[in-house]
Scaffold this active site. Sequence first.
Site, short mmCIF file in Angstrom:
data_model
loop_
_atom_site.label_atom_id
_atom_site.label_comp_id
_atom_site.label_asym_id
_atom_site.label_seq_id
_atom_site.Cartn_x
_atom_site.Cartn_y
_atom_site.Cartn_z
N ARG A 140 0.85 -1.19 0.00
CA ARG A 140 0.00 0.00 0.00
C ARG A 140 0.88 1.24 0.00
O ARG A 140 2.09 1.15 0.17
CB ARG A 140 -0.96 -0.01 1.20
N GLY A 141 0.24 2.41 -0.17
CA GLY A 141 0.99 3.65 -0.32
C GLY A 141 1.15 3.90 -1.81
O GLY A 141 1.43 2.97 -2.58
N GLN A 165 -2.75 2.73 9.84
CA GLN A 165 -1.42 2.69 9.22
C GLN A 165 -0.39 3.44 10.05
O GLN A 165 0.79 3.10 10.04
CB GLN A 165 -1.48 3.29 7.80
N ASP A 182 -1.79 10.88 -2.45
CA ASP A 182 -2.11 9.80 -3.40
C ASP A 182 -2.31 10.34 -4.81
O ASP A 182 -2.11 9.64 -5.79
CB ASP A 182 -3.34 9.04 -2.94
O1 MRU Z 1 -4.75 3.33 1.92
P1 MRU Z 1 -3.26 3.52 1.93
O2 MRU Z 1 -2.61 2.98 3.16
O3 MRU Z 1 -2.61 3.02 0.67
O4 MRU Z 1 -3.06 5.09 1.95
C1 MRU Z 1 -1.77 5.60 1.88
C2 MRU Z 1 -1.72 7.08 1.99
O5 MRU Z 1 -2.71 7.76 2.04
C3 MRU Z 1 -0.36 7.71 1.95
O6 MRU Z 1 -0.32 8.87 2.72
C4 MRU Z 1 -0.03 8.06 0.50
O7 MRU Z 1 -0.23 6.97 -0.35
C5 MRU Z 1 1.34 8.56 0.34
S1 MRU Z 1 2.54 7.28 0.54
C6 MRU Z 1 4.05 8.00 0.32
#
Ligand code: MRU
Length: 357
Positions: A59-60, A208, A249
């Site tokens: 994820r991320g 997270q 994102d």
């Molecule tokens: O749902 P997730 O855990 O994938 O969300 C991740 C985020 O919102 C992060 O802040 C974003 O992807 C930036 S990661 C460098």
Amino acid sequence: MPSSATGAPPKELRPRDVIDLGEGVITLLDQRALPSQERRLSLTSTGEVVEAIATLAIRGAPAIGIAGAMGVALAARRALEAGEDPMEAALAAGAAIRVARPTAVNLAWAVDAQVARVHEASSAEPNRLVSELEGAARALHEAEVQRCEQIGAHGRTLMGRGARILTHCNTGALATGGYGTALGIIRAAHEADSTVRAVVDETRPLLQGARLTTWELDRLGITYTLICDNMAAALMADGRVSNVVVGADRIAANGDAANKIGTYGLAVIARAHDVPFYVAAPTSTVDLSTPTGRDIAIEERRADEVRGLELHGRPIAPADAPVANPAFDVTPAHLIAAIITERGVQRPPYERSLAAG
Ligand code: MRU
């Protein structure tokens, strides 16, 4: 301020610990099991790649882009080994993987780049095509890590001495394939000044911050304080936060930034307390074809992520409680003091600074 660093010996996550492409297999650290278990997953099919992305094993935004690019290469390699058409397999994998999650632009961007390679190589040797897709996926991984290191170097110049940096969700090596964006800035600031501290939002509903950011900070030896999401305003009112730094994102052409749900609220609170609010992201997260935040698709996830937790061994809510579960929100550009990319510190008006790079 109470802090909770464990004193565990620093142990840096290497890019290949986060995710790695072998011949016909992707291995990754299963982020669903952290922090209690360090479990590696081996993915050998498109279905497994889609599931790993959709269920947040990986994820991320940058990390799912890397996984997507690797997934296309994996499908091509598997087809070649089975005596099937790698080109067809890569295109089918691309179509399935690019929609596994809708909000982070990195996923569609990275998959589309692989699909373009397939089309360009339409008459190439199948072996060559597969090696090219694998090479491109590994090169993307390396490039994202380098972009993060540059973001860290630019961003740390904005953090004052003894900064208390509040961050949301997880933006570290786990989220980017190595080093991190917002967490990379915290890391770089801490390298320059060991009195820098992090304040970590737990980040409901999937935690997270509590599960992953604390785990990474422990390994890096950076002192932090974990807070519930609803404590940020009280800490800012007490002067216990000097900067907020978050990831993104998808950043629209006007600077509106989609990030983990709760980010927008933090930006509003930060403005009310004159705390600078920064967004850190590589240019692979900037989507100039999306004019404003209103044009960003926000992923809505399962109700049970919100109501299905237990406290003292009992459910926290009625099993059928009606739930809203948007996974992301959009912070309007006017609340963002600067957007830090690998190219530098971009200031408003973002229409101009982001377009100029
Ligand atoms: O749902 P997730 O855990 O994938 O969300 C991740 C985020 O919102 C992060 O802040 C974003 O992807 C930036 S990661 C460098």
